[in-house]
Design a protein around this motif. Sequence first.
Motif, PDB file in Angstrom:
ATOM      1  N   MET A 155     -19.066 -11.554 -23.425  1.00 49.07           N
ATOM      2  CA  MET A 155     -19.819 -12.108 -22.260  1.00 49.07           C
ATOM      3  C   MET A 155     -19.217 -11.822 -20.818  1.00 49.07           C
ATOM      4  O   MET A 155     -17.896 -11.922 -20.776  1.00 49.07           O
ATOM      5  N   SER A 156     -20.072 -11.868 -19.930  1.00 44.64           N
ATOM      6  CA  SER A 156     -19.565 -11.331 -18.505  1.00 44.64           C
ATOM      7  C   SER A 156     -19.262 -12.711 -17.560  1.00 44.64           C
ATOM      8  O   SER A 156     -18.795 -12.720 -16.408  1.00 44.64           O
ATOM      9  N   THR A 157     -19.374 -13.819 -18.425  1.00 48.73           N
ATOM     10  CA  THR A 157     -19.278 -15.059 -17.430  1.00 48.73           C
ATOM     11  C   THR A 157     -17.756 -15.456 -17.129  1.00 48.73           C
ATOM     12  O   THR A 157     -16.845 -15.144 -17.832  1.00 48.73           O
ATOM     13  N   THR A 158     -17.508 -15.757 -15.674  1.00 46.69           N
ATOM     14  CA  THR A 158     -16.241 -15.691 -15.183  1.00 46.69           C
ATOM     15  C   THR A 158     -15.874 -17.008 -15.546  1.00 46.69           C
ATOM     16  O   THR A 158     -16.515 -18.093 -15.151  1.00 46.69           O
ATOM     17  N   TYR A 159     -14.772 -17.496 -16.234  1.00 46.15           N
ATOM     18  CA  TYR A 159     -14.283 -18.827 -16.474  1.00 46.15           C
ATOM     19  C   TYR A 159     -13.042 -18.960 -15.954  1.00 46.15           C
ATOM     20  O   TYR A 159     -12.271 -18.316 -15.447  1.00 46.15           O
ATOM     21  N   ALA A 160     -12.640 -20.449 -15.949  1.00 49.14           N
ATOM     22  CA  ALA A 160     -11.366 -20.941 -15.630  1.00 49.14           C
ATOM     23  C   ALA A 160     -10.650 -21.862 -16.676  1.00 49.14           C
ATOM     24  O   ALA A 160     -11.584 -22.861 -17.182  1.00 49.14           O
ATOM     25  N   VAL A 161      -9.568 -21.899 -17.345  1.00 54.32           N
ATOM     26  CA  VAL A 161      -9.050 -22.786 -18.256  1.00 54.32           C
ATOM     27  C   VAL A 161      -8.084 -23.564 -17.577  1.00 54.32           C
ATOM     28  O   VAL A 161      -7.193 -23.065 -16.826  1.00 54.32           O
ATOM     29  N   TYR A 162      -8.439 -24.791 -17.787  1.00 51.32           N
ATOM     30  CA  TYR A 162      -7.514 -25.594 -17.150  1.00 51.32           C
ATOM     31  C   TYR A 162      -6.448 -26.616 -17.994  1.00 51.32           C
ATOM     32  O   TYR A 162      -7.096 -27.063 -18.937  1.00 51.32           O
ATOM     33  N   VAL A 163      -5.117 -26.568 -17.959  1.00 52.24           N
ATOM     34  CA  VAL A 163      -4.363 -27.319 -18.803  1.00 52.24           C
ATOM     35  C   VAL A 163      -3.345 -28.224 -17.693  1.00 52.24           C
ATOM     36  O   VAL A 163      -2.965 -27.623 -16.805  1.00 52.24           O
ATOM     37  N   ARG A 164      -3.040 -29.082 -18.296  1.00 49.28           N
ATOM     38  CA  ARG A 164      -2.157 -30.164 -17.432  1.00 49.28           C
ATOM     39  C   ARG A 164      -1.292 -31.003 -18.470  1.00 49.28           C
ATOM     40  O   ARG A 164      -1.407 -31.331 -19.789  1.00 49.28           O
ATOM     41  N   VAL A 165       0.343 -31.138 -18.150  1.00 48.36           N
ATOM     42  CA  VAL A 165       1.090 -31.932 -18.921  1.00 48.36           C
ATOM     43  C   VAL A 165       1.497 -32.931 -17.747  1.00 48.36           C
ATOM     44  O   VAL A 165       1.804 -32.542 -16.584  1.00 48.36           O
ATOM     45  N   SER A 166       2.077 -34.316 -18.234  1.00 47.05           N
ATOM     46  CA  SER A 166       2.362 -35.048 -17.005  1.00 47.05           C
ATOM     47  C   SER A 166       3.854 -35.275 -16.877  1.00 47.05           C
ATOM     48  O   SER A 166       4.192 -35.999 -16.058  1.00 47.05           O
ATOM     49  N   THR A 167       4.643 -34.656 -17.771  1.00 46.94           N
ATOM     50  CA  THR A 167       6.111 -34.607 -17.889  1.00 46.94           C
ATOM     51  C   THR A 167       6.791 -33.545 -17.982  1.00 46.94           C
ATOM     52  O   THR A 167       6.083 -32.462 -18.356  1.00 46.94           O
ATOM     53  N   ASP A 168       8.177 -33.370 -17.791  1.00 50.27           N
ATOM     54  CA  ASP A 168       8.767 -32.068 -17.988  1.00 50.27           C
ATOM     55  C   ASP A 168       9.698 -32.249 -19.427  1.00 50.27           C
ATOM     56  O   ASP A 168      10.401 -31.413 -19.755  1.00 50.27           O
ATOM     57  N   LYS A 169       8.916 -33.113 -20.397  1.00 45.13           N
ATOM     58  CA  LYS A 169       9.916 -33.099 -21.484  1.00 45.13           C
ATOM     59  C   LYS A 169       9.430 -32.029 -22.491  1.00 45.13           C
ATOM     60  O   LYS A 169       8.346 -31.386 -22.358  1.00 45.13           O
ATOM     61  N   ASP A 170      10.239 -31.653 -23.465  1.00 44.63           N
ATOM     62  CA  ASP A 170      10.161 -30.564 -24.215  1.00 44.63           C
ATOM     63  C   ASP A 170       8.802 -30.539 -25.051  1.00 44.63           C
ATOM     64  O   ASP A 170       8.147 -29.287 -25.148  1.00 44.63           O
ATOM     65  N   GLU A 171       8.603 -31.534 -25.504  1.00 44.70           N
ATOM     66  CA  GLU A 171       7.231 -31.857 -26.316  1.00 44.70           C
ATOM     67  C   GLU A 171       6.150 -31.637 -25.289  1.00 44.70           C
ATOM     68  O   GLU A 171       5.112 -31.320 -26.115  1.00 44.70           O
TER      69      GLU A 171
ATOM     70  N   TRP B 119     -10.555 -13.617 -23.844  1.00 41.75           N
ATOM     71  CA  TRP B 119      -9.493 -14.251 -23.527  1.00 41.75           C
ATOM     72  C   TRP B 119      -8.861 -13.447 -22.396  1.00 41.75           C
ATOM     73  O   TRP B 119      -8.569 -12.266 -22.563  1.00 41.75           O
ATOM     74  N   ASP B 120      -8.679 -14.380 -21.346  1.00 35.86           N
ATOM     75  CA  ASP B 120      -8.060 -13.669 -19.943  1.00 35.86           C
ATOM     76  C   ASP B 120      -6.995 -14.836 -19.727  1.00 35.86           C
ATOM     77  O   ASP B 120      -7.302 -15.903 -18.998  1.00 35.86           O
ATOM     78  N   GLU B 121      -5.655 -14.271 -19.893  1.00 33.05           N
ATOM     79  CA  GLU B 121      -4.551 -15.515 -19.586  1.00 33.05           C
ATOM     80  C   GLU B 121      -4.538 -15.708 -18.103  1.00 33.05           C
ATOM     81  O   GLU B 121      -3.955 -16.629 -17.478  1.00 33.05           O
ATOM     82  N   ASN B 122      -5.229 -14.644 -17.396  1.00 33.81           N
ATOM     83  CA  ASN B 122      -5.176 -14.772 -15.868  1.00 33.81           C
ATOM     84  C   ASN B 122      -5.692 -15.890 -15.201  1.00 33.81           C
ATOM     85  O   ASN B 122      -5.576 -16.298 -14.130  1.00 33.81           O
ATOM     86  N   GLN B 123      -6.689 -16.182 -16.124  1.00 30.28           N
ATOM     87  CA  GLN B 123      -7.842 -17.175 -15.743  1.00 30.28           C
ATOM     88  C   GLN B 123      -7.286 -18.704 -16.136  1.00 30.28           C
ATOM     89  O   GLN B 123      -8.018 -19.627 -16.090  1.00 30.28           O
ATOM     90  N   VAL B 124      -5.982 -18.815 -16.456  1.00 36.65           N
ATOM     91  CA  VAL B 124      -5.483 -20.018 -16.958  1.00 36.65           C
ATOM     92  C   VAL B 124      -4.776 -20.776 -15.749  1.00 36.65           C
ATOM     93  O   VAL B 124      -3.800 -20.072 -14.947  1.00 36.65           O
ATOM     94  N   PHE B 125      -5.009 -22.104 -15.528  1.00 40.22           N
ATOM     95  CA  PHE B 125      -4.653 -22.549 -14.271  1.00 40.22           C
ATOM     96  C   PHE B 125      -3.800 -23.994 -14.727  1.00 40.22           C
ATOM     97  O   PHE B 125      -4.385 -24.704 -15.675  1.00 40.22           O
ATOM     98  N   LYS B 126      -2.509 -24.240 -14.462  1.00 40.47           N
ATOM     99  CA  LYS B 126      -1.705 -25.044 -14.963  1.00 40.47           C
ATOM    100  C   LYS B 126      -1.107 -26.189 -13.990  1.00 40.47           C
ATOM    101  O   LYS B 126      -0.864 -25.620 -12.917  1.00 40.47           O
ATOM    102  N   ASP B 127      -1.099 -27.465 -14.315  1.00 37.18           N
ATOM    103  CA  ASP B 127      -0.429 -28.484 -13.680  1.00 37.18           C
ATOM    104  C   ASP B 127       0.456 -29.108 -14.529  1.00 37.18           C
ATOM    105  O   ASP B 127       0.019 -29.751 -15.451  1.00 37.18           O
ATOM    106  N   GLU B 128       1.771 -28.773 -14.308  1.00 37.97           N
ATOM    107  CA  GLU B 128       2.889 -29.109 -14.976  1.00 37.97           C
ATOM    108  C   GLU B 128       3.695 -30.227 -14.482  1.00 37.97           C
ATOM    109  O   GLU B 128       4.263 -30.122 -13.278  1.00 37.97           O
ATOM    110  N   GLY B 129       3.900 -31.350 -15.318  1.00 38.67           N
ATOM    111  CA  GLY B 129       4.766 -32.461 -14.691  1.00 38.67           C
ATOM    112  C   GLY B 129       4.121 -33.191 -13.709  1.00 38.67           C
ATOM    113  O   GLY B 129       4.895 -33.800 -12.808  1.00 38.67           O
TER     114      GLY B 129
END
Length: 488
Positions: free
Chosen positions: A1-17, A40-50
């Motif tokens: 499929m040609s749909t442009t998507y964004a994957v959003y991931v978030r973690v709230s702390t810097d702990k290893d788990e 799958w396009d890893e460049n479309q992954v957006f992260k908010d870490e900690g």
Amino acid sequence: MSTTYAVYVRVSTDKDEQIASVENQMDICRNWLERNGYRWDENQVFKDEGISGTLFLERPSIQLILEKAKRKEIQMVVFKSISRLARDLKDSLEIREVFMAHNVRIISVEEGYDSQKEGKNDMAFELWSLFSAQYSRTLSAGISAALAAKVRRGEHIGKTPFGYDKTDGFLRINEKEATTVRMIYRWYNQGWGYKRIMNELNNRGIKPKLIDKWQVTSVQRLIRNPVYCGDFILNQYTTVKRDGRRKQIRNPPEKWLYFKDHHPAIISRTEWQIANRKDDNVSRRKVTPWNEFRGIAKCSECGCHMVIVQSYRKRVDGSTVHWKYLKCSKWRRGGGCVNHQPITYEAFRSMILNHMQKKGESFPLLLTNQLEKRKQDELFQYRRSLKRWKRRRKRLLELYLDRLIDKEEFEQKRTEVDRQIRAIYDQISILKKKEYREQHMESLREAFECLQEQNQDLYEFMRTLIDEIRVYPDGATEVDYSFEMPVQ
């Protein structure tokens, strides 16, 4: 499929788990995408870490996704669960409204939510958002209850105060430091002020627990702390969210959890009460004068804020003359910087106002020219950088075609180059937004007009017009205006 998507991931702390859960979230989203026919396009992954899910404005990646949605650059956003999107009900619904307004499909894999199937008026998203917000509050309450239980058992929560050591969670008196604590209270009850106590401690070479030198505030906090008479207060402060950001506020005393005789006392309760008598505190405490340059005026030597130090002299007729001087806060707290040449607050205020009014005479022509110059200079830098990355991409392709690098290395390097190019396009697009510049110009224009009313509090207008004022030891000043380009 040609749909442009964004994957959003978030973690709230810097702990290893928690860090590991980034991969977990990506795997879940990738599985859903591939099962539904997307590449799958890893460049479309957006992260908010900690970053906490309750702090909407402090999450740059979700802000960028929303900006892309408004620019019609994505058609779908995928995330593991609604709790990853936000744990505040209001923020969650606001994010959804932006996506729906720009026809962006929302996929929450864990809840099985798909906005395309549910429609615009569904209650499913609102219910899941409510559950997520409630979970955050329940978790916070659970942590508070666990902390209270530990305190009831006699354990100490937080940093170990000066005068104590902590063993297996319990406070034990450090006799060497305790001698200093008793000395501080004795001096204070004899009439010594905070600064005199601070100077005496530093002159004797007595060091506090965490920093090199005693400061006025550290002496004051020690005297005010009931921990030294054996008591412990829990729930003195609450963290709240205002305007999308976390802020700590002091709770009213009736909400405090007061644990009397919680741990061994260094001084008697009577001695602590004498030091903290309300009438005595009022007589000693100087009223902090209002400073319209707080957070703006800074010491040129150390970068700390310039604060007001008061002085007075009694006249022959019995009246009192007061002066207010600007001094480096680091020097005032206990040295470590220079003692600036005395400059009265009134003279400093008058000087800055005169500078600002001269700037205002050439407004708005000056402002328009400066804003346009700043925008064009930034655009020039971004476009020059864009050309470099495009040339790099072209050279990379030539290396691959000439068989100087293999396919794997080519794909890896091209991915990074493409990511950089997209990031630059994002910045150029944001910079070109005209409405922001117009709003900024209007706020500056209003601030200049308000400077004519010199008798009112000018703090907010100063913050609008000035980025920073550097004050040099000889009294000279250097002003960075919010509407002027720095001299190259």
